[in-house]
Design an enzyme around this catalytic site. Sequence first.
Site, PDB file in Angstrom:
ATOM      1  CG  HIS A  55      -1.963  -1.117   1.109  1.00 48.32           C
ATOM      2  ND1 HIS A  55      -2.669  -1.588   2.193  1.00 48.32           N
ATOM      3  CD2 HIS A  55      -2.387  -1.873   0.054  1.00 48.32           C
ATOM      4  CE1 HIS A  55      -3.482  -2.552   1.800  1.00 48.32           C
ATOM      5  NE2 HIS A  55      -3.326  -2.763   0.508  1.00 48.32           N
TER       6      HIS A  55
ATOM      7  CB  CYS B  25       2.771  15.827  -8.543  1.00 45.23           C
ATOM      8  SG  CYS B  25       1.508  16.795  -9.364  1.00 45.23           S
TER       9      CYS B  25
ATOM     10  CB  CYS C  45       2.909  15.722 -13.333  1.00 49.97           C
ATOM     11  SG  CYS C  45       4.046  16.319 -12.071  1.00 49.97           S
TER      12      CYS C  45
ATOM     13  N   GLY D 196      -1.099  -9.245  12.826  1.00 50.03           N
ATOM     14  CA  GLY D 196      -1.726  -7.939  13.086  1.00 50.03           C
ATOM     15  C   GLY D 196      -2.587  -7.406  11.978  1.00 50.03           C
TER      16      GLY D 196
ATOM     17  CB  SER E 154      -9.037  -6.796  10.704  1.00 47.22           C
ATOM     18  OG  SER E 154      -8.949  -5.915   9.578  1.00 47.22           O
TER      19      SER E 154
ATOM     20  CB  ALA F 180       3.233  -7.908  16.526  1.00 42.92           C
TER      21      ALA F 180
HETATM   22  C1  BV8 Z   1      -8.015  -2.197  -5.387  1.00 45.07           C
HETATM   23  C2  BV8 Z   1      -2.998   2.789   2.520  1.00 45.07           C
HETATM   24  C3  BV8 Z   1      -8.545  -2.388  -7.699  1.00 45.07           C
HETATM   25  C4  BV8 Z   1      -3.481   4.150   2.870  1.00 45.07           C
HETATM   26  C5  BV8 Z   1      -4.889   1.243   2.636  1.00 45.07           C
HETATM   27  C6  BV8 Z   1     -11.895  -7.403  -3.768  1.00 45.07           C
HETATM   28  C7  BV8 Z   1     -10.799  -7.358  -4.608  1.00 45.07           C
HETATM   29  C8  BV8 Z   1     -10.170  -6.157  -4.868  1.00 45.07           C
HETATM   30  C9  BV8 Z   1     -10.617  -4.960  -4.264  1.00 45.07           C
HETATM   31  C10 BV8 Z   1     -11.699  -5.015  -3.421  1.00 45.07           C
HETATM   32  C11 BV8 Z   1     -12.336  -6.228  -3.166  1.00 45.07           C
HETATM   33  N1  BV8 Z   1     -13.348  -5.976  -2.305  1.00 45.07           N
HETATM   34  C12 BV8 Z   1     -13.354  -4.659  -1.996  1.00 45.07           C
HETATM   35  C13 BV8 Z   1     -12.388  -4.042  -2.677  1.00 45.07           C
HETATM   36  C14 BV8 Z   1     -12.113  -2.618  -2.628  1.00 45.07           C
HETATM   37  C15 BV8 Z   1     -11.146  -2.228  -1.510  1.00 45.07           C
HETATM   38  C16 BV8 Z   1     -11.398  -2.932  -0.205  1.00 45.07           C
HETATM   39  O1  BV8 Z   1     -10.721  -3.879   0.135  1.00 45.07           O
HETATM   40  N2  BV8 Z   1     -12.354  -2.424   0.550  1.00 45.07           N
HETATM   41  C17 BV8 Z   1     -12.618  -2.992   1.868  1.00 45.07           C
HETATM   42  C18 BV8 Z   1     -12.960  -1.860   2.829  1.00 45.07           C
HETATM   43  C19 BV8 Z   1     -13.728  -3.987   1.745  1.00 45.07           C
HETATM   44  N3  BV8 Z   1      -9.797  -2.444  -1.956  1.00 45.07           N
HETATM   45  C20 BV8 Z   1      -9.181  -1.474  -2.670  1.00 45.07           C
HETATM   46  O2  BV8 Z   1      -9.732  -0.452  -3.022  1.00 45.07           O
HETATM   47  C21 BV8 Z   1      -7.743  -1.706  -3.066  1.00 45.07           C
HETATM   48  N4  BV8 Z   1      -7.585  -1.370  -4.448  1.00 45.07           N
HETATM   49  O3  BV8 Z   1      -8.423  -3.280  -5.192  1.00 45.07           O
HETATM   50  O4  BV8 Z   1      -7.974  -1.631  -6.627  1.00 45.07           O
HETATM   51  C22 BV8 Z   1      -8.202  -1.685  -8.945  1.00 45.07           C
HETATM   52  C23 BV8 Z   1      -7.530  -2.391  -9.943  1.00 45.07           C
HETATM   53  C24 BV8 Z   1      -7.236  -1.724 -11.132  1.00 45.07           C
HETATM   54  C25 BV8 Z   1      -7.570  -0.373 -11.305  1.00 45.07           C
HETATM   55  C26 BV8 Z   1      -8.219   0.322 -10.298  1.00 45.07           C
HETATM   56  C27 BV8 Z   1      -8.539  -0.320  -9.088  1.00 45.07           C
HETATM   57  C28 BV8 Z   1      -6.814  -0.790  -2.293  1.00 45.07           C
HETATM   58  C29 BV8 Z   1      -6.849  -1.093  -0.835  1.00 45.07           C
HETATM   59  C30 BV8 Z   1      -5.732  -0.335  -0.106  1.00 45.07           C
HETATM   60  C31 BV8 Z   1      -6.301   0.834   0.667  1.00 45.07           C
HETATM   61  N5  BV8 Z   1      -5.230   1.507   1.396  1.00 45.07           N
HETATM   62  N6  BV8 Z   1      -3.814   1.784   3.213  1.00 45.07           N
HETATM   63  C32 BV8 Z   1      -3.328   4.465   4.327  1.00 45.07           C
HETATM   64  O5  BV8 Z   1      -2.827   3.641   5.101  1.00 45.07           O
HETATM   65  O6  BV8 Z   1      -3.733   5.573   4.708  1.00 45.07           O
HETATM   66  S1  BV8 Z   1      -5.809   0.174   3.528  1.00 45.07           S
HETATM   67  C33 BV8 Z   1      -5.399   0.278   5.161  1.00 45.07           C
HETATM   68  O7  BV8 Z   1      -6.453  -0.337   5.866  1.00 45.07           O
HETATM   69  C34 BV8 Z   1      -4.194  -0.521   5.593  1.00 45.07           C
HETATM   70  O8  BV8 Z   1      -3.148  -0.440   4.675  1.00 45.07           O
HETATM   71  C35 BV8 Z   1      -4.716  -1.920   5.757  1.00 45.07           C
HETATM   72  O9  BV8 Z   1      -4.691  -2.602   4.554  1.00 45.07           O
HETATM   73  C36 BV8 Z   1      -6.135  -1.648   6.147  1.00 45.07           C
HETATM   74  C37 BV8 Z   1      -6.325  -1.811   7.640  1.00 45.07           C
HETATM   75  O10 BV8 Z   1      -6.353  -3.156   7.879  1.00 45.07           O
HETATM   76  P1  BV8 Z   1      -5.396  -3.796   8.971  1.00 45.07           P
HETATM   77  O11 BV8 Z   1      -3.982  -3.477   8.658  1.00 45.07           O
HETATM   78  O12 BV8 Z   1      -5.770  -5.204   9.075  1.00 45.07           O
HETATM   79  O13 BV8 Z   1      -5.751  -3.014  10.298  1.00 45.07           O
HETATM   80  P2  BV8 Z   1      -7.048  -3.196  11.190  1.00 45.07           P
HETATM   81  O14 BV8 Z   1      -7.113  -2.015  12.069  1.00 45.07           O
HETATM   82  O15 BV8 Z   1      -8.222  -3.523  10.331  1.00 45.07           O
HETATM   83  O16 BV8 Z   1      -6.733  -4.506  12.052  1.00 45.07           O
HETATM   84  C38 BV8 Z   1      -5.662  -4.481  12.969  1.00 45.07           C
HETATM   85  C39 BV8 Z   1      -5.537  -5.896  13.494  1.00 45.07           C
HETATM   86  O17 BV8 Z   1      -4.415  -5.921  14.392  1.00 45.07           O
HETATM   87  C40 BV8 Z   1      -6.743  -6.377  14.304  1.00 45.07           C
HETATM   88  O18 BV8 Z   1      -7.063  -7.689  13.922  1.00 45.07           O
HETATM   89  C41 BV8 Z   1      -6.241  -6.360  15.761  1.00 45.07           C
HETATM   90  O19 BV8 Z   1      -6.823  -7.401  16.521  1.00 45.07           O
HETATM   91  C42 BV8 Z   1      -4.777  -6.605  15.562  1.00 45.07           C
HETATM   92  N7  BV8 Z   1      -3.909  -6.088  16.622  1.00 45.07           N
HETATM   93  C43 BV8 Z   1      -4.109  -5.017  17.428  1.00 45.07           C
HETATM   94  N8  BV8 Z   1      -3.042  -4.857  18.236  1.00 45.07           N
HETATM   95  C44 BV8 Z   1      -2.139  -5.828  17.896  1.00 45.07           C
HETATM   96  C45 BV8 Z   1      -2.689  -6.613  16.878  1.00 45.07           C
HETATM   97  N9  BV8 Z   1      -2.042  -7.665  16.338  1.00 45.07           N
HETATM   98  C46 BV8 Z   1      -0.817  -7.956  16.812  1.00 45.07           C
HETATM   99  N10 BV8 Z   1      -0.216  -7.245  17.805  1.00 45.07           N
HETATM  100  C47 BV8 Z   1      -0.842  -6.185  18.359  1.00 45.07           C
HETATM  101  N11 BV8 Z   1      -0.249  -5.480  19.343  1.00 45.07           N
HETATM  102 ZN    ZN Z   2       3.013  17.813 -10.873  1.00 45.97          ZN
END
Ligand code: BV8
Ligand code: ZN
Length: 264
Positions: free
Chosen positions: A132, A140, A143, A206, A208, A250
């Site tokens: 990601h 930019c 561009c 770590g 979900s 972790a």
């Molecule tokens: C795309 C960067 C296609 C920015 C992020 C099926 C196939 C393909 C796409 C989709 C699909 N279904 C839906 C989609 C669309 C979408 C998607 O997934 N939506 C979700 C909401 C359903 N996916 C996309 O849009 C992706 N793009 O597929 O494009 C395409 C192809 C060609 C042309 C055009 C388009 C892009 C997805 C990336 C989005 N960007 N991040 C930023 O960070 O600001 S996502 C961001 O959220 C993170 O990077 C990460 O991926 C996600 C958060 O999830 P987690 O990391 O799991 O964090 P979370 O808080 O949920 O969980 C934390 C876990 O840790 C918990 O389980 C907790 O219990 C645990 N924990 C807590 N403490 C600890 C611990 N574990 C260990 N130790 C601890 N101490």
């Molecule tokens: Zn530019």
Amino acid sequence: MWIGCGNVDNRIELAGLDPVISVLREAERVVVTSGAGMSRECGIPTFREAQTGLWARYDPTQLASPEGFRSDPARVFGWYMWRRALVEAAVPHAGYEAVVRLGEIRPELTVVTQNVDGLHRRAGSPSVLELHGSLCRYRCADCAAPHPARGLPTVPESGRVAPPACRRCGGLVRPDVVWFGEPLPADALDAAWRAAERCDVMLVVGTSGLVQPAASLPVVARRSGAYIVEVNPEETELTAVAATALRGTAGRALPALVEALESP
Ligand code: BV8
Ligand code: ZN
């Protein structure tokens, strides 16, 4: 099967680690795939934590999407400048060091992360697939010209910060991360699919398991015959795919794992 995390002085019940240690001992190719939970003990909130989560007050598609950035560049850019301050203050914990050590004892280790904080690299992992992107890099929005991160403001809270203008075309500068609806970097994603298809063991740390396509990596690995280990204090969407779940953090479970692996 899951192993409770020892409630006393941070030890994981090492006896419960046995199946994981024995497969790691036989494994040649190992993948560690990490999500926001990997950085939780570095002081960086995860996305879904109720009050303190990065998305607690906003809808993620409003913050981490091109539409959100276009509609309110200052709010989105300010959110990243706040997160950048958290990342700059973060120190990779012992779990990150354990991943580096695992790479030394299992040279065919591949680290794949959904995180944009760059902490695996900072800890010393030699090659990291950043699915990601990274909030340590800026470009930019029009561009794609790179924009230096140094000199960008860091803010104590998620406030509004107007993004600078691109020096080449005047467009708005954005973080070099993958937003919702944007494609993942093809080279990193292809390498991640290949590593998932070929690995003997995958540690899923770590995450979900809700964001695609990253969340499909453990499914692909399992289908290709890999032994999946979930490292997470809680059950997730991926628990069903795991052969073993280490119910620990972790920062505690990974050092315990590597210490047990290296013990005679
Ligand atoms: C795309 C960067 C296609 C920015 C992020 C099926 C196939 C393909 C796409 C989709 C699909 N279904 C839906 C989609 C669309 C979408 C998607 O997934 N939506 C979700 C909401 C359903 N996916 C996309 O849009 C992706 N793009 O597929 O494009 C395409 C192809 C060609 C042309 C055009 C388009 C892009 C997805 C990336 C989005 N960007 N991040 C930023 O960070 O600001 S996502 C961001 O959220 C993170 O990077 C990460 O991926 C996600 C958060 O999830 P987690 O990391 O799991 O964090 P979370 O808080 O949920 O969980 C934390 C876990 O840790 C918990 O389980 C907790 O219990 C645990 N924990 C807590 N403490 C600890 C611990 N574990 C260990 N130790 C601890 N101490
Ligand atoms: Zn530019």
